[in-house]
Design a protein around this motif. Structure first.
Motif, mmCIF file in Angstrom:
data_model
loop_
_atom_site.group_PDB
_atom_site.id
_atom_site.type_symbol
_atom_site.label_atom_id
_atom_site.label_comp_id
_atom_site.label_asym_id
_atom_site.label_seq_id
_atom_site.Cartn_x
_atom_site.Cartn_y
_atom_site.Cartn_z
ATOM 1 N N THR A 158 0.836 -1.195 0.000
ATOM 2 C CA THR A 158 0.000 0.000 0.000
ATOM 3 C C THR A 158 0.874 1.250 0.000
ATOM 4 O OG1 THR A 158 -0.111 -0.038 2.420
ATOM 5 C CG2 THR A 158 -1.870 -1.167 1.205
ATOM 6 N N ALA A 159 0.271 2.377 -0.316
ATOM 7 C CA ALA A 159 0.999 3.644 -0.336
ATOM 8 C C ALA A 159 1.633 3.912 1.028
ATOM 9 C CB ALA A 159 0.061 4.782 -0.714
ATOM 10 N N GLY A 160 2.889 4.324 1.030
ATOM 11 C CA GLY A 160 3.612 4.609 2.261
ATOM 12 C C GLY A 160 4.445 3.453 2.763
ATOM 13 N N ALA A 161 4.205 2.249 2.247
ATOM 14 C CA ALA A 161 4.951 1.074 2.706
ATOM 15 C C ALA A 161 6.396 1.141 2.217
ATOM 16 C CB ALA A 161 4.283 -0.193 2.195
ATOM 17 N N THR A 162 7.310 0.698 3.054
ATOM 18 C CA THR A 162 8.708 0.607 2.659
ATOM 19 C C THR A 162 9.051 -0.866 2.457
ATOM 20 O OG1 THR A 162 9.384 0.589 4.988
ATOM 21 C CG2 THR A 162 9.384 2.710 3.841
ATOM 22 N N PHE A 163 9.945 -1.145 1.511
ATOM 23 C CA PHE A 163 10.190 -2.534 1.129
ATOM 24 C C PHE A 163 11.636 -2.741 0.703
ATOM 25 C CE2 PHE A 163 9.183 -0.216 -2.722
ATOM 26 C CZ PHE A 163 10.131 -0.682 -3.619
ATOM 27 N N LYS A 164 12.016 -4.017 0.662
ATOM 28 C CA LYS A 164 13.306 -4.424 0.082
ATOM 29 C C LYS A 164 13.032 -5.530 -0.919
ATOM 30 C CE LYS A 164 16.338 -6.954 2.386
ATOM 31 N NZ LYS A 164 17.421 -7.343 3.324
ATOM 32 N N LEU A 165 13.587 -5.416 -2.108
ATOM 33 C CA LEU A 165 13.382 -6.425 -3.147
ATOM 34 C C LEU A 165 14.141 -7.702 -2.773
ATOM 35 C CD1 LEU A 165 12.243 -7.239 -5.871
ATOM 36 C CD2 LEU A 165 14.250 -6.215 -6.958
ATOM 37 N N ALA A 166 13.398 -8.803 -2.619
ATOM 38 C CA ALA A 166 13.993 -10.050 -2.145
ATOM 39 C C ALA A 166 14.090 -11.126 -3.216
ATOM 40 C CB ALA A 166 13.179 -10.597 -0.969
ATOM 41 N N ALA A 188 17.439 -3.885 -3.285
ATOM 42 C CA ALA A 188 17.084 -2.465 -3.360
ATOM 43 C C ALA A 188 15.978 -2.136 -2.362
ATOM 44 C CB ALA A 188 16.633 -2.114 -4.772
ATOM 45 N N VAL A 189 16.120 -1.001 -1.700
ATOM 46 C CA VAL A 189 15.139 -0.557 -0.700
ATOM 47 C C VAL A 189 14.385 0.638 -1.255
ATOM 48 C CG1 VAL A 189 14.830 0.369 1.623
ATOM 49 C CG2 VAL A 189 16.539 -1.415 1.199
ATOM 50 N N GLY A 190 13.083 0.632 -1.095
ATOM 51 C CA GLY A 190 12.287 1.728 -1.621
ATOM 52 C C GLY A 190 11.018 1.964 -0.833
ATOM 53 N N ARG A 191 10.217 2.892 -1.315
ATOM 54 C CA ARG A 191 8.946 3.237 -0.667
ATOM 55 C C ARG A 191 7.877 3.388 -1.736
ATOM 56 N NH1 ARG A 191 6.047 7.806 0.568
ATOM 57 N NH2 ARG A 191 7.601 9.119 -0.486
ATOM 58 N N VAL A 192 6.692 2.899 -1.433
ATOM 59 C CA VAL A 192 5.584 3.008 -2.369
ATOM 60 C C VAL A 192 4.947 4.383 -2.218
ATOM 61 C CG1 VAL A 192 3.324 2.098 -3.048
ATOM 62 C CG2 VAL A 192 5.141 0.528 -2.313
ATOM 63 N N GLU A 193 4.870 5.126 -3.301
ATOM 64 C CA GLU A 193 4.239 6.444 -3.265
ATOM 65 C C GLU A 193 2.747 6.345 -3.550
ATOM 66 O OE1 GLU A 193 6.495 8.662 -6.139
ATOM 67 O OE2 GLU A 193 7.956 9.313 -4.642
ATOM 68 N N ARG A 194 2.388 5.604 -4.605
ATOM 69 C CA ARG A 194 0.974 5.430 -4.937
ATOM 70 C C ARG A 194 0.761 4.031 -5.502
ATOM 71 N NH1 ARG A 194 -1.540 10.148 -8.485
ATOM 72 N NH2 ARG A 194 -3.414 9.003 -7.862
ATOM 73 N N ASN A 195 -0.334 3.401 -5.100
ATOM 74 C CA ASN A 195 -0.671 2.084 -5.628
ATOM 75 C C ASN A 195 -2.162 1.813 -5.471
ATOM 76 O OD1 ASN A 195 -0.564 -0.500 -6.663
ATOM 77 N ND2 ASN A 195 -0.005 -1.408 -4.702
ATOM 78 N N PRO A 196 -2.922 1.706 -6.590
ATOM 79 C CA PRO A 196 -2.472 2.053 -7.930
ATOM 80 C C PRO A 196 -2.572 3.563 -8.149
ATOM 81 C CG PRO A 196 -4.723 1.303 -8.017
ATOM 82 C CD PRO A 196 -4.286 1.178 -6.571
#
Length: 229
Positions: A158-166, A188-196
């Motif tokens: 969801t929007a705002g979630a932070t993640f690491k590609l595994a 890679a570590v990132g954050r979801v801005e909008r989905n969808p």
């Protein structure tokens, strides 16, 4: 073993193992195997008779195909070779992650288990290959099935979630190159801005860089949650 090329047998048991593992141990269908190997269903049916005679697989009418214990051991051995070879090529020859899969496909049938064990030790007994696939571990004279990493797809974030590609589920060269162009690499570590975002896309931020991915592509990426900083 029947008088057929060993690489054909190995490709079939590896493919069956991967299909069954991906669907929570449900048997693989003839159609699934044919699609994965890009052969006709008739060719698969003929080969399954050979695998059954070799006691590597059993074909259950109206259910599908499952590997025997011997078939699972062979499949794990091939997966171990393939995934260690991929990592070896990436680390020692500086090949990119979109190049190593096809090369390992050719090499996995030729290298000995002794050489694979030496490669494993040289690499420091890694847990995953360049795409995040777990590497089966040698355990005496047997092999332990790889432990599938926990996680979920990037499309589920969801929007705002932070993640690491595994893990990357689609390992075609074209898809991997598109990830590289987007700045996405394993770990890679990132954050979801909008989905969808209203157009079937997911917008993510990687460091100071923003990019968009089709949700179809995001479903092929397994990620793990990271603490929000």
């Amino acid at each position: 073993m029947p008088a057929v090329p060993s690489l054909t047998v190995e490709n079939y048991v590896k493919t069956i193992f991967q299909i069954v593992s991906a669907q929570q141990d449900r048997p693989a269908t003839t159609g699934q195997i044919a699609a994965a190997l890009e052969v006709s269903p008739g060719t698969v049916t003929s080969m399954l008779k050979t695998l059954d005679a070799a006691r590597l697989a059993t074909h259950m009418p109206y259910e599908g195909v499952a590997l025997t214990r011997s078939g699972r051991v062979l499949a794990l051995r091939v997966l171990r070779r393939h995934r260690l070879l991929e990592l070896f090529l990436l680390r020692t020859l500086d090949m990119s992650w979109d190049e190593v899969h096809d090369e390992a496909e050719h090499m996995e049938h030729a290298v000995s288990d002794l050489l694979v064990d030496r490669i494993d030790a040289f690499l420091g007994h890694p847990d995953v290959d360049p795409h995040g696939d777990p590497i089966p571990r040698a355990d005496g004279d047997t092999l332990r099935p790889p432990e599938e990493p926990a996680g979920h797809t990037l499309a589920e974030c969801t929007a705002g979630a932070t993640f690491k590609l595994a893990r990357v589920l689609d390992q075609s060269a074209e898809f991997l190159r598109s990830l590289t162009d987007s700045g996405l690499a394993l770990g890679a570590v990132g954050r979801v801005e909008r989905n969808p975002d209203g157009a079937g896309l997911i917008r993510i931020q990687l460091g100071k860089r923003s990019c968009v991915l089709a949700l179809e592509a995001a479903r092929k990426l397994l990620v793990v949650d990271t603490p929000k900083g």
